[in-house]
Design a protein around this motif. Structure first.
Motif, PDB file in Angstrom:
ATOM      1  N   LYS A 181       0.834  -1.204   0.000  1.00 27.80           N
ATOM      2  CA  LYS A 181       0.000   0.000   0.000  1.00 27.80           C
ATOM      3  C   LYS A 181       0.866   1.252   0.000  1.00 27.80           C
ATOM      4  CE  LYS A 181      -4.503   0.430   1.111  1.00 27.80           C
ATOM      5  NZ  LYS A 181      -5.666   0.630   1.862  1.00 27.80           N
ATOM      6  N   ALA A 182       1.946   1.235   0.760  1.00 29.94           N
ATOM      7  CA  ALA A 182       2.820   2.409   0.828  1.00 29.94           C
ATOM      8  C   ALA A 182       3.448   2.690  -0.537  1.00 29.94           C
ATOM      9  CB  ALA A 182       3.904   2.206   1.877  1.00 29.94           C
ATOM     10  N   SER A 223       0.157   3.297  -3.385  1.00 37.63           N
ATOM     11  CA  SER A 223      -0.890   4.269  -3.134  1.00 37.63           C
ATOM     12  C   SER A 223      -0.396   5.666  -3.483  1.00 37.63           C
ATOM     13  CB  SER A 223      -1.299   4.222  -1.662  1.00 37.63           C
ATOM     14  OG  SER A 223      -2.209   5.246  -1.391  1.00 37.63           O
ATOM     15  N   ASN A 265       0.019   7.628   0.226  1.00 28.57           N
ATOM     16  CA  ASN A 265       0.436   6.537   1.091  1.00 28.57           C
ATOM     17  C   ASN A 265       0.281   6.844   2.578  1.00 28.57           C
ATOM     18  OD1 ASN A 265       2.630   8.235   1.317  1.00 28.57           O
ATOM     19  ND2 ASN A 265       4.149   6.680   0.805  1.00 28.57           N
TER      20      ASN A 265
END
Length: 150
Positions: free
Chosen positions: A85-86, A89, A92
């Motif tokens: 996700k970091a 995204s 993030n």
């Protein structure tokens, strides 16, 4: 057949693993943000979970039970998901906060399960209640941090 102290030891070791996982997740989150407020928050949470782990280890030892070493498979998957996700995204920091909220809510449920599942000695019950209440209070702080990022 498990004895009473073995059952308590097993439940405490489950919480110990979750705290190892949360500590590692918060360390990873602090490495993945440039926002100083978030970095400090995640670092504080990592230290808090480290401290929780040591408190649980001490409690385990009072029952003559052996503390588990390392994090759980689920926790490793959770941290990996947080990494993804970091990286992927576009926002993030918001994704990390959402994941922190999800993880903290799950922690509260896990503490409640242990507290409600069996009769615990007062020292164990008080320790777990204090840790659960700290997590609950910080849930509100995380939500405030999320609002600041909007």
């Amino acid at each position: 057949m498990e004895t009473y102290t073995e059952k308590i030891g097993s439940k405490l070791n489950e919480l110990l693993e979750k705290n190892y996982d949360a500590e590692k997740g918060y360390k990873k989150a602090s490495e993945n943000t440039e926002n100083l407020s978030l970095k400090n928050f995640f670092q504080r949470k990592a230290q808090e979970r480290y401290n929780f782990g040591h408190e649980i280890k001490s409690e385990l030892q009072t029952f003559g039970e052996e503390p588990d070493k390392g994090g759980s498979f689920t926790g490793s998957m959770h941290r990996t998901w947080m990494d993804v996700k970091a990286i992927f995204s576009s926002d993030n920091e918001e994704a990390m906060l959402e994941e922190a909220i999800r993880g903290e809510k799950a922690s509260v449920e896990e503490y409640e399960d242990v507290l409600n599942e069996m009769s615990l000695p007062d020292s164990t019950k008080n320790l777990l209640l204090n840790q659960k209440n700290t997590i609950c209070n910080d849930l509100n702080n995380i939500k405030r941090l999320e609002d600041l990022n909007d």
